[in-house]
Design a protein around this motif. Structure first.
Motif, mmCIF file in Angstrom:
data_model
loop_
_atom_site.group_PDB
_atom_site.id
_atom_site.type_symbol
_atom_site.label_atom_id
_atom_site.label_comp_id
_atom_site.label_asym_id
_atom_site.label_seq_id
_atom_site.Cartn_x
_atom_site.Cartn_y
_atom_site.Cartn_z
ATOM 1 N N TYR A 60 12.433 0.694 -6.756
ATOM 2 C CA TYR A 60 12.692 0.540 -8.198
ATOM 3 C C TYR A 60 13.014 1.911 -8.802
ATOM 4 C CZ TYR A 60 11.862 -0.144 -13.182
ATOM 5 O OH TYR A 60 11.984 -0.156 -14.553
ATOM 6 N N SER A 61 12.228 2.919 -8.446
ATOM 7 C CA SER A 61 12.469 4.274 -8.948
ATOM 8 C C SER A 61 13.821 4.802 -8.486
ATOM 9 C CB SER A 61 11.345 5.208 -8.494
ATOM 10 O OG SER A 61 10.084 4.754 -8.948
ATOM 11 N N SER A 62 14.217 4.433 -7.270
ATOM 12 C CA SER A 62 15.535 4.829 -6.760
ATOM 13 C C SER A 62 16.644 4.228 -7.612
ATOM 14 C CB SER A 62 15.684 4.395 -5.304
ATOM 15 O OG SER A 62 14.730 5.028 -4.478
ATOM 16 N N ALA A 63 16.476 2.960 -7.982
ATOM 17 C CA ALA A 63 17.473 2.316 -8.838
ATOM 18 C C ALA A 63 17.496 2.971 -10.222
ATOM 19 C CB ALA A 63 17.156 0.822 -8.955
ATOM 20 N N SER B 36 19.252 6.388 -9.775
ATOM 21 C CA SER B 36 20.659 6.208 -9.419
ATOM 22 C C SER B 36 21.476 5.684 -10.600
ATOM 23 C CB SER B 36 20.783 5.247 -8.244
ATOM 24 O OG SER B 36 20.105 5.748 -7.111
ATOM 25 N N PHE B 37 20.844 4.924 -11.466
ATOM 26 C CA PHE B 37 21.524 4.409 -12.656
ATOM 27 C C PHE B 37 22.160 5.548 -13.449
ATOM 28 C CE2 PHE B 37 21.064 3.575 -17.257
ATOM 29 C CZ PHE B 37 21.938 2.511 -17.400
ATOM 30 N N TYR B 38 21.430 6.668 -13.567
ATOM 31 C CA TYR B 38 21.941 7.786 -14.360
ATOM 32 C C TYR B 38 23.088 8.507 -13.673
ATOM 33 C CZ TYR B 38 17.694 7.045 -17.060
ATOM 34 O OH TYR B 38 16.705 6.484 -17.828
ATOM 35 N N VAL B 39 23.175 8.379 -12.367
ATOM 36 C CA VAL B 39 24.311 8.953 -11.639
ATOM 37 C C VAL B 39 25.542 8.086 -11.823
ATOM 38 C CG1 VAL B 39 25.209 9.607 -9.378
ATOM 39 C CG2 VAL B 39 22.802 10.045 -9.937
ATOM 40 N N ILE C 96 17.791 15.670 -7.186
ATOM 41 C CA ILE C 96 16.755 14.638 -7.132
ATOM 42 C C ILE C 96 17.367 13.284 -7.432
ATOM 43 C CG2 ILE C 96 14.603 13.864 -8.187
ATOM 44 C CD1 ILE C 96 14.031 16.876 -8.745
ATOM 45 N N LEU C 97 18.221 13.215 -8.443
ATOM 46 C CA LEU C 97 18.851 11.940 -8.788
ATOM 47 C C LEU C 97 19.686 11.410 -7.628
ATOM 48 C CD1 LEU C 97 20.095 12.552 -12.460
ATOM 49 C CD2 LEU C 97 17.996 11.420 -11.715
ATOM 50 N N VAL C 98 20.515 12.277 -7.040
ATOM 51 C CA VAL C 98 21.433 11.774 -6.019
ATOM 52 C C VAL C 98 20.705 11.463 -4.716
ATOM 53 C CG1 VAL C 98 23.383 12.961 -7.083
ATOM 54 C CG2 VAL C 98 22.147 14.074 -5.222
ATOM 55 N N LEU C 99 19.602 12.133 -4.427
ATOM 56 C CA LEU C 99 18.850 11.812 -3.209
ATOM 57 C C LEU C 99 18.090 10.501 -3.351
ATOM 58 C CD1 LEU C 99 17.653 15.395 -2.269
ATOM 59 C CD2 LEU C 99 19.090 13.914 -0.855
ATOM 60 N N ARG D 111 0.813 -1.221 0.000
ATOM 61 C CA ARG D 111 0.000 0.000 0.000
ATOM 62 C C ARG D 111 0.840 1.262 0.000
ATOM 63 N NH1 ARG D 111 -5.077 -1.230 4.150
ATOM 64 N NH2 ARG D 111 -5.924 -3.000 2.978
ATOM 65 N N ARG D 112 2.000 1.213 0.624
ATOM 66 C CA ARG D 112 2.865 2.399 0.662
ATOM 67 C C ARG D 112 3.736 2.511 -0.595
ATOM 68 N NH1 ARG D 112 6.624 3.543 4.760
ATOM 69 N NH2 ARG D 112 7.022 1.345 5.207
ATOM 70 N N ARG D 113 3.656 1.504 -1.468
ATOM 71 C CA ARG D 113 4.384 1.488 -2.741
ATOM 72 C C ARG D 113 5.894 1.568 -2.520
ATOM 73 N NH1 ARG D 113 0.109 5.239 -6.290
ATOM 74 N NH2 ARG D 113 -1.655 4.741 -4.951
ATOM 75 N N THR D 114 6.326 0.877 -1.476
ATOM 76 C CA THR D 114 7.756 0.878 -1.137
ATOM 77 C C THR D 114 8.584 0.229 -2.239
ATOM 78 O OG1 THR D 114 7.270 0.825 1.230
ATOM 79 C CG2 THR D 114 9.451 0.077 0.543
#
Length: 240
Positions: free
Chosen positions: A47-50, A53-56, A90-93, A39-42
């Motif tokens: 996945y969005s973090s990965a 971060s891929f672009y960093v 945003i990317l690095v956080l 429910r919290r879409r953790t």
């Protein structure tokens, strides 16, 4: 060198635009599979973090270090606040790899693929300067904190134009006091040198450091919490 950086920048942003199609397709699959039990879409946020971060990590001009990550809880609400100097903050956080919800300006939610993914994640849109949008943002954050999700805000409100830490707005700290949850300050070093506020041409090699600072326990006075958070971030940014 300047010409090479311009060419590299064009190629880098084009690479992001093309690969976002693939990453967004993956996000839709993750959202559909996890929707019944997360429910919290953790999982989608991680996945969005990965994705971000891929672009960093594929950019040879950037080297990223994250310290203090364990100060951010895996479970339980908190208010995360970071300084804002560059688009790539945003990317690095995202590289914190902890479950939180972004508060971001509404225009980003209209960007194809990236904005659509933000809506899937139940991140929080905000139109700066509009009282009704601020009220909706605060109510959305109230719901998220009550559900146990940390929220991430840039308390300066917008990116700094001169590199100096700007005054903090009240909203993040009012949330923390109302819900009696900790404020976790985060100092982001080096991103303005990597990509200034105006323009998309990348700079030469840059070391970026995301530094999670000690949590500030809630007080009864939001102004006190705000001052403590700003002092913490300012001190970290000033440190050699």
């Amino acid at each position: 060198m300047a010409a090479m950086l311009r060419v590299f920048s064009v190629a880098y942003w084009a690479f992001i635009g093309i690969t976002c199609v693939v990453f967004f397709a993956g996000a839709v699959v993750v959202w559909l599979v996890t929707l019944p039990f997360d429910r919290r879409r953790t999982v989608l946020h991680l996945y969005s973090s990965a994705w971000a971060s891929f672009y960093v990590y594929v950019n040879p001009l950037w080297r990223l270090e994250v310290t203090g990550r364990n100060r951010i809880p895996w479970r339980g609400p908190a208010v995360l606040v970071a300084n804002h100097a560059s688009l790539i903050d945003i990317l690095v956080l995202f590289a914190l790899f902890r479950p939180f919800k972004w508060v971001s300006k509404q225009e980003i939610f209209r960007v194809p693929l990236i904005g659509w993914n933000m809506r899937l994640n139940d991140y929080v849109p905000l139109v700066r300067g509009r009282a009704e949008s601020v009220r909706r943002m605060m109510a959305h954050c109230d719901r998220l904190l009550e559900a146990g999700s940390p929220v991430m805000l840039f308390p300066e409100g917008r990116r700094t134009s001169d590199g100096e830490l700007q005054p903090f707005k009240d909203g993040a700290f009012e949330l923390a006091v109302r819900h009696q949850v900790p404020v976790i300050p985060i100092a982001v070093h080096g991103t303005r040198r990597a990509l200034p506020r105006h323009g998309l041409v990348l700079r030469d090699r840059v070391d970026v450091h995301v530094e999670v600072l000690p949590p500030i326990e809630p007080h009864d006075d939001a102004a006190t919490v705000k001052e403590l958070a700003r002092t913490s971030i300012a001190g970290a940014l000033a440190a050699p």
